[in-house]
Write an enzyme that holds these catalytic residues in place. Structure first.
Site, PDB file in Angstrom:
ATOM      1  NE  ARG A  38      -3.766  -0.170   2.166  1.00  0.00           N
ATOM      2  CZ  ARG A  38      -4.820  -0.192   1.368  1.00  0.00           C
ATOM      3  NH1 ARG A  38      -5.139   0.883   0.664  1.00  0.00           N
ATOM      4  NH2 ARG A  38      -5.539  -1.282   1.247  1.00  0.00           N
ATOM      5  CB  CYS A  86     -12.950   4.203  -0.349  1.00  0.00           C
ATOM      6  SG  CYS A  86     -11.374   4.221   0.519  1.00  0.00           S
ATOM      7  CD1 TRP A  88     -10.383   7.913  -6.073  1.00  0.00           C
ATOM      8  CD2 TRP A  88     -12.336   6.887  -6.468  1.00  0.00           C
ATOM      9  NE1 TRP A  88     -10.436   6.798  -5.281  1.00  0.00           N
ATOM     10  CE2 TRP A  88     -11.620   6.143  -5.506  1.00  0.00           C
ATOM     11  CE3 TRP A  88     -13.597   6.442  -6.876  1.00  0.00           C
ATOM     12  CZ2 TRP A  88     -12.115   4.980  -4.938  1.00  0.00           C
ATOM     13  CZ3 TRP A  88     -14.094   5.267  -6.314  1.00  0.00           C
ATOM     14  CH2 TRP A  88     -13.359   4.556  -5.357  1.00  0.00           C
ATOM     15  NE  ARG A 132      -2.200   3.728  -5.103  1.00  0.00           N
ATOM     16  CZ  ARG A 132      -3.263   3.779  -4.314  1.00  0.00           C
ATOM     17  NH1 ARG A 132      -4.412   4.167  -4.782  1.00  0.00           N
ATOM     18  NH2 ARG A 132      -3.165   3.448  -3.045  1.00  0.00           N
ATOM     19  CG  PHE A 133      -4.695  11.085  -8.507  1.00  0.00           C
ATOM     20  CD1 PHE A 133      -3.871  12.166  -8.230  1.00  0.00           C
ATOM     21  CD2 PHE A 133      -4.569  10.436  -9.723  1.00  0.00           C
ATOM     22  CE1 PHE A 133      -2.939  12.601  -9.159  1.00  0.00           C
ATOM     23  CE2 PHE A 133      -3.647  10.861 -10.662  1.00  0.00           C
ATOM     24  CZ  PHE A 133      -2.823  11.944 -10.390  1.00  0.00           C
ATOM     25  CB  THR A 134      -5.704   7.823  -2.123  1.00  0.00           C
ATOM     26  OG1 THR A 134      -4.993   8.833  -1.372  1.00  0.00           O
ATOM     27  CG2 THR A 134      -4.704   6.907  -2.813  1.00  0.00           C
ATOM     28  CB  VAL A 135     -11.094   8.980  -1.394  1.00  0.00           C
ATOM     29  CG1 VAL A 135     -11.460   9.906  -2.516  1.00  0.00           C
ATOM     30  CG2 VAL A 135     -11.339   7.524  -1.765  1.00  0.00           C
ATOM     31  CD  GLU A 166      -3.116   7.162   6.816  1.00  0.00           C
ATOM     32  OE1 GLU A 166      -3.980   6.426   7.350  1.00  0.00           O
ATOM     33  OE2 GLU A 166      -2.456   6.817   5.813  1.00  0.00           O
ATOM     34  CB  SER A 167      -8.459   7.176   6.402  1.00  0.00           C
ATOM     35  OG  SER A 167      -7.807   5.941   6.673  1.00  0.00           O
TER      36      SER A 167
END
Length: 361
Positions: A17, A48, A81, A149-152, A167-168
């Site tokens: 990851r 997600c 996304w 990368r383009f993360t949520v 960062e969640s």
């Protein structure tokens, strides 16, 4: 959540990851990012699990009128996304940005729903702030030379127009920290998800739940060799067994203390109270039977058939806490996974089951 080939990049075919790039916080003493009502915005996917935990925290902390939210389309293509076209669904009550997410009733069939569907308030929302077409546009606005990368999720600052954090685990700590309590809904009794006296227990559970369950299902599903897959999926179920034991002990104690009728509503991972440990586990478990069993080959058992206590805990979280139920969209979950990973599911057929998505309490 991109295609597996972009993730499983180690020589032995195991999944690695990406480390998040934006790691700032919000506090009264911060030189830039100070608390404020209406200043910050969440960009999320309902599919997600990492973004899901931030949505739940936002509701639990009474921040739905403090921090707005935009929801990407459930389908992720080769560019990542995307949002619905600007102007579509921006006033739809299901995704009102200054209110809670109110997920629509789940479909009995997804036949006819395509990756190009733009059902306002159903498939997602526009970007309410800039009208961007892609999540990537936000990353480039924050950092023009961005290359990861383009993360949520994204926690965005509307004042400086940049990403505070993506960062969640850190976003939910920011929301829980109390920095927004003065703006929170007075009808909400903000819950401290990480009370000091329980912090060490929460951290200990979080560590192995993340590695072997939250991330374990991905390491199983994106494995590129039989050996790696078998090792990872075995680890997932060994740690589900560990969870089952913890919850069994807690349930027996609750039955003794409150009686069988009320025990289920007291079933949590630690001390009969809802904590961050429950919140971080829930997004994985609620997705387990609908997608991880078949899509990620985590099929040694389902939760509902093989883990009585975990299933009871899950139903307690979903049915007894609106913050969990209102932010859970089984349509987004099923459609995203089955139609965004062509290497795993090349025909993009979405299974109808299990039915129901979650059992009644």
């Amino acid at each position: 959540m991109p295609d597996a080939k972009k993730w499983a990049n180690s020589e032995d075919g195991s999944f690695k990851r990406q480390v998040s790039s934006f790691r700032e916080t919000i506090s009264a003493s911060h030189p830039v990012f100070k608390p404020g009502k209406g200043r910050y915005w969440l960009y999320v996917s309902l599919a997600c699990p990492w973004a899901h935990r931030t949505l739940i925290t936002r509701v639990l902390k009474g921040l739905t009128s403090v921090i707005g939210v935009s929801v990407v389309h459930w389908h992720m293509d080769e560019k990542g996304w995307r949002f619905l076209p600007a102007g579509d669904g921006s006033k739809d009550k299901c995704f009102e940005p200054s209110a809670g997410i109110a997920c629509t009733p789940e479909s009995q069939s997804t036949a006819g729903v395509t990756s190009e569907s733009t059902r306002a308030g159903v498939d997602g929302t526009p970007d309410h702030n800039y009208g961007f077409a892609r999540l990537s546009d936000l990353y480039y606005k924050a950092k023009p030379d961005y290359q990861a990368r383009f993360t949520v999720p994204i926690l965005w600052d509307l004042e400086t127009e940049t990403i505070v954090n993506n960062e969640s685990s850190e976003i939910i700590r920011i929301l829980n920290s109390g920095v927004f309590d003065e703006f929170a809904d007075p009808q909400t009794n903000p819950l401290d998800l990480v009370p000091l006296k329980l912090e060490s227990q929460i951290e200990e559970i979080n560590s192995w739940v993340y590695d072997h369950i939250n991330n374990g299902v991905y390491k199983s599903g994106f494995a590129e060799s039989q050996e790696v897959y078998e090792r990872e999926v075995t680890g997932v179920f060994e740690h589900l067994d560990r969870l089952e034991h913890i919850l069994s002990v807690n349930y027996k104690a609750a039955v003794t203390k409150y009686g069988e009728k009320d025990a289920a509503s007291r079933l949590y991972l630690i001390n009969e109270q809802l904590t961050e440990a429950d919140l971080r586990l829930y997004p994985t478990i609620v997705r387990f039977d609908p997608v991880y069993v078949q899509h990620f080959k985590c099929n040694l058992s389902t939760i509902r058939a093989g883990y009585k206590m975990i299933d009871l805990w899950l139903r307690n979280m979903y049915w007894n806490h609106s913050a969990f139920r209102s932010t859970t969209s089984f349509d987004h979950i099923k459609l995203h996974y089955t139609r965004s990973h062509p290497r795993i599911n090349p025909l993009a057929i979405t299974p109808l089951g299990p039915k129901p998505d979650i059992l009644p309490l």
